[in-house]
Enzyme design. Sequence first.
Site, short mmCIF file in Angstrom:
data_model
loop_
_atom_site.label_atom_id
_atom_site.label_comp_id
_atom_site.label_asym_id
_atom_site.label_seq_id
_atom_site.Cartn_x
_atom_site.Cartn_y
_atom_site.Cartn_z
N GLY A 109 0.58 -1.03 0.00
CA GLY A 109 -0.05 0.06 -0.06
C GLY A 109 0.72 1.31 -0.02
O GLY A 109 0.30 2.31 -0.36
N GLU A 112 1.82 1.97 -3.67
CA GLU A 112 0.54 2.32 -4.16
C GLU A 112 0.40 3.72 -4.02
O GLU A 112 -0.37 4.47 -4.62
CB GLU A 112 -0.82 1.34 -3.78
CG GLU A 112 -0.52 -0.27 -4.17
CD GLU A 112 -1.47 -1.08 -3.84
OE1 GLU A 112 -1.55 -1.12 -2.60
OE2 GLU A 112 -2.23 -1.67 -4.69
N GLU A 132 2.71 -8.26 -1.85
CA GLU A 132 1.48 -8.95 -1.51
C GLU A 132 1.18 -10.28 -1.66
O GLU A 132 0.59 -10.80 -0.89
CB GLU A 132 0.13 -8.06 -2.16
CG GLU A 132 -0.10 -6.65 -1.60
CD GLU A 132 0.73 -5.37 -2.09
OE1 GLU A 132 1.65 -5.77 -2.75
OE2 GLU A 132 0.20 -4.56 -1.83
N1 DAK Z 1 1.86 -3.79 8.69
C1 DAK Z 1 1.85 -3.54 10.06
N2 DAK Z 1 3.21 -3.54 10.73
C2 DAK Z 1 4.15 -3.38 10.00
C3 DAK Z 1 4.15 -3.30 8.66
C4 DAK Z 1 2.91 -3.81 7.92
N3 DAK Z 1 2.65 -3.51 6.72
N4 DAK Z 1 5.50 -3.39 8.11
C5 DAK Z 1 6.27 -3.37 9.14
N5 DAK Z 1 5.48 -3.52 10.56
C6 DAK Z 1 6.01 -3.34 11.79
C7 DAK Z 1 6.59 -4.58 12.43
O1 DAK Z 1 5.62 -5.43 12.50
C8 DAK Z 1 7.51 -4.23 13.34
O2 DAK Z 1 6.44 -4.20 14.70
P1 DAK Z 1 7.03 -4.58 15.85
O3 DAK Z 1 7.36 -5.96 15.86
O4 DAK Z 1 8.32 -3.65 16.30
O5 DAK Z 1 5.91 -4.29 16.81
C9 DAK Z 1 8.06 -2.64 13.00
O6 DAK Z 1 7.00 -2.30 11.97
C10 DAK Z 1 9.39 -2.62 12.50
O7 DAK Z 1 9.36 -3.67 11.47
P2 DAK Z 1 10.41 -4.74 11.31
O8 DAK Z 1 10.97 -4.94 12.53
O9 DAK Z 1 10.00 -5.86 10.65
O10 DAK Z 1 11.73 -4.10 10.68
P3 DAK Z 1 12.64 -4.28 9.58
O11 DAK Z 1 13.68 -3.34 9.08
O12 DAK Z 1 13.35 -5.78 9.98
O13 DAK Z 1 12.09 -4.97 8.28
C11 DAK Z 1 10.27 -4.55 6.41
C12 DAK Z 1 11.44 -3.97 7.46
C13 DAK Z 1 9.66 -3.22 5.58
C14 DAK Z 1 11.36 -5.18 5.30
C15 DAK Z 1 9.51 -5.39 7.11
O14 DAK Z 1 8.75 -4.87 8.07
C16 DAK Z 1 8.51 -6.03 6.26
O15 DAK Z 1 8.54 -6.80 5.23
N6 DAK Z 1 7.09 -5.38 6.46
C17 DAK Z 1 5.91 -5.68 5.58
C18 DAK Z 1 6.14 -5.09 4.20
C19 DAK Z 1 4.93 -5.76 3.46
O16 DAK Z 1 4.69 -6.87 3.38
N7 DAK Z 1 4.20 -4.75 3.20
C20 DAK Z 1 2.81 -5.10 2.33
C21 DAK Z 1 1.85 -5.14 3.19
S1 DAK Z 1 0.28 -5.72 2.43
C22 DAK Z 1 -6.27 -4.71 -0.34
C23 DAK Z 1 -6.05 -3.53 -0.06
C24 DAK Z 1 -4.82 -3.28 0.14
C25 DAK Z 1 -3.63 -4.08 0.24
C26 DAK Z 1 -4.19 -5.58 0.02
C27 DAK Z 1 -5.30 -5.69 -0.29
N8 DAK Z 1 -7.56 -5.17 -0.62
C28 DAK Z 1 -8.59 -3.82 -0.48
C29 DAK Z 1 -8.15 -6.20 -0.83
C30 DAK Z 1 -2.38 -3.86 0.64
C31 DAK Z 1 -1.64 -4.74 1.13
C32 DAK Z 1 -0.33 -4.45 1.63
O17 DAK Z 1 0.05 -3.37 1.70
#
Ligand code: DAK
Length: 258
Positions: A109, A112, A132
């Site tokens: 997001g 996006e 995603e």
């Molecule tokens: N959501 C919630 N918390 C998040 C987050 C996220 N997207 N990204 C990071 N955090 C949180 C982590 O959980 C962590 O929290 P604590 O454990 O400290 O409580 C904190 O931020 C720091 O993150 P990290 O410890 O993981 O930090 P690192 O430097 O080790 O890693 C990272 C950074 C960005 C590589 C990693 O945090 C990561 O992979 N984050 C997730 C990235 C991700 O997968 N983003 C896409 C999310 S899915 C839809 C509408 C929208 C969407 C889908 C469908 N519909 C309407 C159907 C959109 C979907 C997405 O965006």
Amino acid sequence: MTYENIRLEHEGAIALLTIDRPKALNALNSKTLQELEAAVQSLGADTRALIITGGGEKAFVAGADISEMASLPASAAREFAALGHRVFALLEALPIPTIAAVNGFALGGGCELALACDLIYASEKAQLGLPEVSLGVIPGFGGTQRLTRLVGRSRAKELVFTGGRVDAATAKAIGLVLDVVPAADLLTHCRLVAGKILKNGPLAVSQAKRVIEFGADQDLRAANELERQGFAALFGSDDQREGMKAFLEKRPAAFTGK
Ligand code: DAK
């Protein structure tokens, strides 16, 4: 209005909107999206450019908030999707240019959100991607469509299918971001670009945004017709008269946006 998860600052005609939940890497939960919507709606006619960036050192926006999404029932997921689409469409329809200052992770997001802005600049630390599919879903805030229009089908498929991230230099090479600058200079660079835009006729900039935005989805004939109408609509405005008069009088134009 006071916000919890964002900051909205006005620097003359430039508004700087910071998504500010650094503990969650600025992930977009419902509250943040609602605040973003309210902030964008609150912009008055005196604001002529909007810069969006992320708070803290690491992220622009690390995506939709996974912890909130994980437990969403289908009905709430639909509302969440509608809210996201509404906010991003609002940004596209804003009659002023919007600039994403991507200062770190712009994932899901977050990527996006950047894609819904008119111009995207990145710091050297930025990493962009649509991961995603690694979560078992697809981008839901228009990412598949906006990315494809920006970088082409093949690169869009590569990014979306692999769920991988690209660094800032690669993002520039594939046309996802316009330029890459040192982290410390990113906002200055965005303000500089905004400043160049502010020198021009506000009605013309707004009309240019409209015809590029809407024309991009039409065939060339229809899109050129849109341009013709937009061009004609500016004639008779104070800005058109002033812009041309100023050129002939060899002085800078004093546009009023009327
Ligand atoms: N959501 C919630 N918390 C998040 C987050 C996220 N997207 N990204 C990071 N955090 C949180 C982590 O959980 C962590 O929290 P604590 O454990 O400290 O409580 C904190 O931020 C720091 O993150 P990290 O410890 O993981 O930090 P690192 O430097 O080790 O890693 C990272 C950074 C960005 C590589 C990693 O945090 C990561 O992979 N984050 C997730 C990235 C991700 O997968 N983003 C896409 C999310 S899915 C839809 C509408 C929208 C969407 C889908 C469908 N519909 C309407 C159907 C959109 C979907 C997405 O965006």
